[in-house]
Motif scaffolding. Structure first.
Motif, PDB file in Angstrom:
ATOM      1  N   GLU A 142      84.439 130.289   6.134  1.00  0.00           N
ATOM      2  CA  GLU A 142      83.600 131.436   6.454  1.00  0.00           C
ATOM      3  C   GLU A 142      82.280 131.274   5.714  1.00  0.00           C
ATOM      4  OE1 GLU A 142      84.188 133.822   8.591  1.00  0.00           O
ATOM      5  OE2 GLU A 142      86.181 133.018   9.084  1.00  0.00           O
ATOM      6  N   PRO A 143      81.173 131.160   6.438  1.00  0.00           N
ATOM      7  CA  PRO A 143      79.888 130.932   5.768  1.00  0.00           C
ATOM      8  C   PRO A 143      79.477 132.125   4.931  1.00  0.00           C
ATOM      9  CG  PRO A 143      79.555 131.412   8.097  1.00  0.00           C
ATOM     10  CD  PRO A 143      81.034 131.250   7.892  1.00  0.00           C
ATOM     11  N   TYR A 144      78.678 131.858   3.897  1.00  0.00           N
ATOM     12  CA  TYR A 144      78.124 132.939   3.095  1.00  0.00           C
ATOM     13  C   TYR A 144      77.154 133.733   3.956  1.00  0.00           C
ATOM     14  CZ  TYR A 144      80.094 131.417  -1.326  1.00  0.00           C
ATOM     15  OH  TYR A 144      80.957 131.105  -2.325  1.00  0.00           O
ATOM     16  N   ASP A 145      77.281 135.045   3.879  1.00  0.00           N
ATOM     17  CA  ASP A 145      76.431 135.929   4.663  1.00  0.00           C
ATOM     18  C   ASP A 145      75.445 136.600   3.726  1.00  0.00           C
ATOM     19  OD1 ASP A 145      75.388 137.382   6.729  1.00  0.00           O
ATOM     20  OD2 ASP A 145      76.869 138.988   6.595  1.00  0.00           O
ATOM     21  N   GLY A 146      74.188 136.457   4.016  1.00  0.00           N
ATOM     22  CA  GLY A 146      73.177 137.093   3.182  1.00  0.00           C
ATOM     23  C   GLY A 146      71.803 136.755   3.700  1.00  0.00           C
ATOM     24  N   PRO A 147      70.807 137.545   3.345  1.00  0.00           N
ATOM     25  CA  PRO A 147      69.443 137.255   3.803  1.00  0.00           C
ATOM     26  C   PRO A 147      68.968 135.908   3.295  1.00  0.00           C
ATOM     27  CG  PRO A 147      69.451 138.923   2.057  1.00  0.00           C
ATOM     28  CD  PRO A 147      70.871 138.720   2.455  1.00  0.00           C
ATOM     29  N   GLY A 148      68.391 135.148   4.208  1.00  0.00           N
ATOM     30  CA  GLY A 148      67.839 133.853   3.815  1.00  0.00           C
ATOM     31  C   GLY A 148      68.819 132.708   3.835  1.00  0.00           C
ATOM     32  N   ILE A 149      70.030 132.908   4.365  1.00  0.00           N
ATOM     33  CA  ILE A 149      71.029 131.837   4.439  1.00  0.00           C
ATOM     34  C   ILE A 149      71.433 131.624   5.891  1.00  0.00           C
ATOM     35  CG2 ILE A 149      73.317 131.035   3.744  1.00  0.00           C
ATOM     36  CD1 ILE A 149      73.156 132.875   1.342  1.00  0.00           C
ATOM     37  N   GLU A 150      71.299 130.419   6.380  1.00  0.00           N
ATOM     38  CA  GLU A 150      71.800 130.053   7.703  1.00  0.00           C
ATOM     39  C   GLU A 150      72.709 128.834   7.559  1.00  0.00           C
ATOM     40  OE1 GLU A 150      68.817 129.716  10.911  1.00  0.00           O
ATOM     41  OE2 GLU A 150      67.356 130.287   9.361  1.00  0.00           O
ATOM     42  N   GLN A 151      73.973 128.959   7.954  1.00  0.00           N
ATOM     43  CA  GLN A 151      74.823 127.773   8.063  1.00  0.00           C
ATOM     44  C   GLN A 151      74.722 127.291   9.492  1.00  0.00           C
ATOM     45  OE1 GLN A 151      78.697 127.766   6.182  1.00  0.00           O
ATOM     46  NE2 GLN A 151      79.575 126.577   7.861  1.00  0.00           N
TER      47      GLN A 151
END
Length: 206
Positions: A142-151
């Motif tokens: 599960e990718p990290y979810d947060g502003p400025g992060i795109e997996q």
């Protein structure tokens, strides 16, 4: 032939994996001597866990500093056109005139210590304005979810995340931030045959 970048095999080997990925990114497989692979694995994973288990606290800054120096010496002795530069503290930032952004702009790469629920190494391969292209060797279900992060699927030879420079510059401990200035660390690596230099860059003035 360039080979795809790899993911770490354990919870702890982000340091050696990111260094090996840096070499893989810069050089085709047929040019990489096995001595580099052996030495990176030999000198990394030098930290002991709370129970005394070897390697279970990852790789120390001392080991990374030593490997940066070792890679310079090996390049000079062997003829492999590799060079390295170790940065720490406030010198590790993404400012327009800073050494980290300059290295990426000239075709180099950077192994950088960031926060990922603890200290963690990733490989930076490119920067485009506020967008930093990096390969995180710790594969997440599960990718990290947060502003400025795109997996992203990205390029398996170059990156699997795009993270904003603003997020990486944050001084608090949040995913992919470089954190407080005193604890920052980066290793810049170059293929001296392909890195852009003043002599190789032609500017046309009209």
């Amino acid at each position: 032939m360039k080979v795809p970048l790899r993911y770490q095999m354990t919870e702890y080997d982000c340091g050696p994996t990111s260094l090996l990925n840096a070499v893989s990114y810069l050089f085709p497989r047929e040019e990489i001597p096995p001595e580099i692979v052996r030495s990176i694995m030999l000198y990394c994973l030098d930290c002991f866990g709370a129970d005394g288990s070897s390697g279970t606290c990852g790789t120390s800054r001392t080991a990374m500093l030593f490997l940066s120096s070792w890679l310079n010496g090996y390049g000079q002795a062997s003829g492999l056109p590799i060079s390295s530069r170790y940065l720490s503290g406030a010198r590790v930032d993404l400012s327009q005139n800073g050494p980290l952004r300059d290295a990426l702009a000239r075709g180099g790469v950077a192994v950088v210590r960031v926060d990922l629920e603890g200290e963690h190494y990733v490989l930076l391969t490119r920067i485009d304005g506020d967008r930093v292209y990096l390969f995180d060797p710790y594969r997440q279900e599960e990718p990290y979810d947060g502003p400025g992060i795109e997996q992203v699927e990205g390029d398996p030879h170059a990156y699997d995340h795009i993270v904003s420079a603003a997020r990486m510059e944050r001084t608090e401990q949040v995913p992919y931030a470089m954190g407080p200035l005193p604890g920052r660390e980066a290793i810049l690596l170059f293929n001296e045959r392909t890195v852009l230099t003043a002599e190789r860059t032609v500017e046309y003035v009209i």
